[in-house]
Design an enzyme around this catalytic site. Structure first.
Site: not given
Ligand code: TSX
Ligand code: MN
Length: 624
Positions: A87, A236, A245, A265, A287, A289, A312, A406
């Protein structure tokens, strides 16, 4: 019609499919006006059938726009021009008579970070510079689509005109599209969507990856008063799949304000406890998360089940009984591929094994897909071709897939799609969750004291993001309600609209929560295991809604009472003290930062109630 257009030679495109005269008068007029403007050689009115899709995919394959992925069933790979990969916020505008209808006026003449305004005069000029003759040599596709289940009272209809077959194929996945929608529309109202890649034939410059686009002239304009979206120059995602969106967030947020509902959102999930009791929750995250991962959560707590309604967007409206009813206006997932793996999201991995259009991912020599964080070791003899269509090795130092690559897959294929996901009346939302990526200071979960406090929590949302492409540094960005790029009108008014829900006589207001999966210890890594273990947080939220989980008030909101978070069977230990600790200096700085943001960015349009909530937080922090 302006005289210079009237003077242009009137040519009729050859009709490849459909019957212009069978369209309702409003749709017919919309199509004819834009045929005159864009001058396509061919016209195709989409019926949404399998056969139509088969022909369009074959046609794109012949033109080298997509490649069939032999490893899967009906899966395709598109590689875009590397200048058209995301975007473009800098070229996305809302057109209103008054600037203040679109954005609050920032203090001291600063630029607004919460939307971009364009005047109607400037918009008319921009259209006249771009659209005349822009579809010469190409086919104009007419896509009738429904956001939400066809015929639901919560759904809305749009018609997108586009010269991109990739858009047709993607809209077929992301929306309900075709003849059934035209029938449901009858002579009713619809959102007008006009899209062109901005590359009439013959092309002036050779295409890159056979992907037509016009980055110099890209513009995505929304005219909420006319229920109109006009997009030029990009093929895109959010720039071109105008139902998503542009319609379901920007235009819909404005319609929702006018009609008394909410277009947000947010993901929607269903959650069932071991006793078989079920609730629905909606959650907004900026984004990076893992919103799609949460929407398809595979819980680690025994007996719990999570089901997905959407990943979304949520359209939510209080019904006559006062329940907040939500639908997912979309029909598919347009998810970020990198990071998606059998570990992080096994349900997404299963969803994308058939009928999926991939864009800018890497390809394996056996006709499969690949990306960073897929977490799958490949046999030695398998080689990888990058999203740039070059042989790739892990030593290259560049990612094999574009970070914003994507998958576009039908929601119906998700193994945990909720049985009610297409329910026309929507699902009842009992909790709203805001979240952010906050390495410091923000506890795993807290509950807002009231609806008004919850609206403040949404307004004050911040999240860690890689700043603009120029520098790779991580910064904590403001992203109120995860809507910063998607507000269809003045954010101050949007806050008033949210607050006004509390004035509805019989509304059962959902409880509002804030979560942070990403807090880090000062010494080591993440304090919380995240992913499937997030069910422990949802379980606490579930029990709070039922009134049977303990909580203690703190400066920021209610925190889980000691022992009220279910940690049974958790692998490894979690430093709960650190995870929930509140630091006075941190929160004083947070209050000041949020105050600065509200004062400079929302300025005179900030509702007094939001200022009051900030002052209350300020006082509670001072008493820590
Ligand atoms: O999506 C994630 N979530 C939500 C899941 C339902 N991610 C990935 C984010 C990038 C898009 C996460 N990353 C989450 C999370 O709850 N937590 C983390 C951070 C994290 C990464 C690795 C570990 C612990 C926390 N542990 C090991 O790798 C062993
Ligand atoms: Mn979105």
């Amino acid at each position: 019609m302006p005289p210079q257009l009237q003077a242009q030679k009137q040519t009729c495109p050859r009709i490849l499919q459909g019957d212009l005269c069978a369209l309702s008068p409003h749709v017919k007029e919309f199509v004819e006006t834009n045929i005159t403007l864009c001058q396509p050689d061919f016209l195709h009115i989409c019926d949404g059938s399998d056969e139509e899709n088969r022909v369009i995919m074959k046609h794109m394959e012949e033109q080298g726009i997509v490649k069939k992925l032999s490893k899967y069933e009906n899966c395709w790979l598109a590689r875009t021009d590397p200048r058209d990969v995301a975007r473009v916020e800098s070229r996305t505008v809302i057109v209103t008579q008054e600037q203040r209808d679109t954005v609050p006026t920032p203090l001291n003449g600063e630029a607004s970070q919460i939307g971009q305004w364009m005047s109607p005069e400037e918009f008319n000029k921009a259209v006249a510079l771009r659209f005349p003759g822009c579809m010469k040599g190409r086919t104009m596709y007419v896509i009738p689509f429904s956001m939400g289940p066809v015929g639901s009272p919560l759904s809305k209809i749009g018609v997108e005109l586009t010269d991109s077959p990739y858009v047709v194929a993607s809209m077929r996945v992301m929306t309900r599209m075709g003849t059934a929608v035209l029938n449901a529309l009858g002579t009713g109202e619809f959102v007008r969507c006009l899209h062109s890649v901005g590359c009439p034939l013959p092309v002036k410059k050779p295409l890159v990856n056979n992907w037509p686009c016009n980055p110099e002239q890209t513009l995505i304009a929304h005219i909420p008063d006319r229920r109109l979206i006009v997009s030029f120059g990009s093929g895109y995602g959010g720039n071109s799949l105008l139902g998503k969106k542009c319609f379901a967030l920007r235009i819909a947020s404005r319609i929702a304000k006018d009609e008394g509902w909410l277009a947000e959102h947010m993901l929607i999930l269903g959650i069932t406890n071991p006793a078989g009791e079920k609730k629905y929750m909606a959650a907004a995250f900026p984004s990076a998360c893992g919103k799609t991962n949460l929407a398809m959560l595979f819980p680690t707590l025994p007996g719990w089940k999570v089901e997905c309604v959407g990943d979304d967007i949520a359209w939510m409206k209080f019904d006559n009984q006062g329940n907040l009813r939500a639908i997912n206006p979309e029909n598919g997932f347009f998810g970020v591929a990198p990071g998606t793996s059998a570990k992080s999201n096994p349900n997404a991995m299963e969803t994308i094994m058939k009928n999926t259009v991939f864009t800018n991912v890497a390809e394996t020599s056996d006709g499969g897909v690949y990306w960073e964080g897929m977490d799958q070791s490949l046999p030695e003899e398998i080689t990888i071709t990058s999203w740039k269509n070059k042989p790739w090795s892990s030593k290259d130092g560049e990612p094999c897939a574009h970070p914003n690559s994507r998958f576009c897959a039908p929601a119906s294929q998700c193994p945990i799609i909720d049985p009610q996901w297409e329910s026309p009346e929507g699902v009842p939302i009992e909790a709203i969750i805001f979240g952010g990526r906050r390495p410091e200071g923000v506890p795993l979960v807290y509950e807002a004291f009231s609806w008004q406090h919850g609206v403040f929590v949404g307004a004050a949302m911040r999240s860690e993001a890689t700043s603009a492409a120029e520098h790779k540094a991580k910064v904590i960005m403001h992203d109120p309600f995860a809507m910063r790029p998607f507000f269809g009108y003045n954010f101050g008014l949007y806050l008033s609209h949210w607050l006004s829900m509390a004035d509805r006589p019989n509304a059962k207001l959902p409880k509002i929560f804030h979560v942070n999966w990403f807090r880090k210890s000062p010494t080591a890594g993440f304090l919380w295991p995240g992913f499937g273990d997030n069910i422990r947080v949802l379980d606490w939220i579930f029990r709070r809604v039922n009134g049977d989980a303990g909580a203690i008030p703190s400066a920021v909101g209610y925190l889980p009472f000691h022992g009220s978070l279910n940690l049974q069977g958790l692998q490894g230990d979690v430093d709960l003290n650190e995870l929930f600790s509140l630091n006075k200096e941190f929160w004083q700085k947070e209050v000041e930062e949020v105050r600065k943001y509200f004062t400079t960015q929302v300025n005179k349009d900030l509702p007094t109630e939001v200022t009051r909530q900030l002052d209350l937080l300020d006082q509670r922090v001072k008493q820590m």
